[in-house]
Design an enzyme around this catalytic site. Structure first.
Site, PDB file in Angstrom:
ATOM      1  N   PRO A 181       0.899  -1.211  -0.146  1.00  0.00           N
ATOM      2  CA  PRO A 181       0.089  -0.085  -0.057  1.00  0.00           C
ATOM      3  C   PRO A 181       0.958   1.375  -0.126  1.00  0.00           C
ATOM      4  O   PRO A 181       0.694   1.974   0.899  1.00  0.00           O
ATOM      5  CB  PRO A 181      -0.691  -0.109   1.298  1.00  0.00           C
ATOM      6  N   CYS A 182       1.544   1.614  -1.089  1.00  0.00           N
ATOM      7  CA  CYS A 182       2.151   2.826  -1.098  1.00  0.00           C
ATOM      8  C   CYS A 182       1.145   3.892  -1.219  1.00  0.00           C
ATOM      9  O   CYS A 182       1.814   5.118  -0.938  1.00  0.00           O
ATOM     10  CB  CYS A 182       3.218   2.723  -2.080  1.00  0.00           C
TER      11      CYS A 182
END
Length: 282
Positions: free
Chosen positions: A246-247
């Site tokens: 989850p950047c």
């Protein structure tokens, strides 16, 4: 997607872009609905079906001030409760056990030579997505506004691999993430091409809970490289697995969401969607 679903997706994307550009004035339902040429009633229903919450609630989760609040409230415990035993509930991404395995030095150096990579195009709440896997796990996942471009980018990542358009169980398991039917998920394995530093950053991203945000500096501190915020940002920018790693949960310390490989509007949409989903769990 069907033609109508594609039209609806584009309308919601336009609405999100408008909300993002005008959050300071806190636009009401009528104003946003007019922007996408829908009646307030139709827009409210369509948006709620897509995001699982009302446009007003979604706006709350996508303002800079709310982002600052999240950072302030969660800074001390952002990473502390993530991979501990006995996490509450089953409806959170960070409850999943996602294991990263780095490719061997030979696989990394020769661009995936001798690797067979299965790939497929699928639907997600945020547009079409390309997902690819080796026999060891997911190796690539990217939002796909154009299939040819998406495939070309994947080929550039593994220039010497053999690609086969085929949907396998590894891909199907990973795609359950979008339905949030966690009961169907087995352990998700990722088989990634990256440097030791990149792998360390990507592993740290997995520890950010659903609905929470952190900063590049906080990630640098977490990996005990406090002066490496710029390098952390570069590693995040090279994340090869959209959403699962989850950047999108990393923003600037000012609360501004910042850039995203797959588009700023999509990043805003995901942050708002996750925040709304988390709120609905309680």
């Amino acid at each position: 997607m069907t033609e109508q679903e594609n039209i609806n997706y584009k309308r919601i994307a336009e609405a999100i872009a408008y909300i993002k550009a005008n959050f300071k004035s806190q636009p009401n339902l009528d104003e946003v609905a007019k922007e996408v040429n829908l009646s307030p009633f139709h827009f409210q229903r369509l948006f709620s079906e897509w995001a699982g919450t009302s446009p007003k609630k979604f706006l709350q989760y996508t303002t800079v001030e709310y982002a600052k609040t999240l950072l302030k409230e969660n800074q001390a415990t952002l990473f502390e409760t993530t991979h501990e035993a006995g996490l509450s509930g089953t409806g959170r991404l960070h409850d999943l056990f996602i294991n990263i395995e780095g490719m061997t030095p030979a696989e990394y150096k020769n661009g995936g030579k001798a690797l067979t990579i299965n790939y497929t195009f699928a639907e997600s709440p945020f547009g079409d997505i390309l997902v690819a896997s080796t026999e060891k796990g997911i190796c690539y996942m990217a939002f796909s506004d154009n299939e040819a471009v998406a495939f070309s980018m994947m080929q550039n990542h593994f220039p010497n691999a053999y690609f086969k358009q085929n949907t396998d169980l590894i891909q199907q398991n990973a795609l359950y993430i979008f339905s949030q039917d966690w009961s169907k998920l087995n352990e998700i394995k990722l088989h990634l091409k990256g440097t030791d530093f990149q792998l360390k950053v990507w592993e740290t991203l997995l520890k950010i809970p659903l609905g929470q945000l952190t900063t590049y500096g906080a990630i640098a501190n977490q990996i005990e490289s406090p002066n490496a915020s710029r390098a952390v940002g570069t590693a995040i920018g090279h994340n090869p697995v959209a959403f699962l790693i989850p950047c999108h949960r990393v923003i600037q310390s000012t609360g501004v969401f910042g850039g995203y490989m797959w588009g700023n509007t999509r990043k805003t949409a995901i942050i708002g969607w996750e925040g709304a989903k988390k709120q609905l769990e309680f």
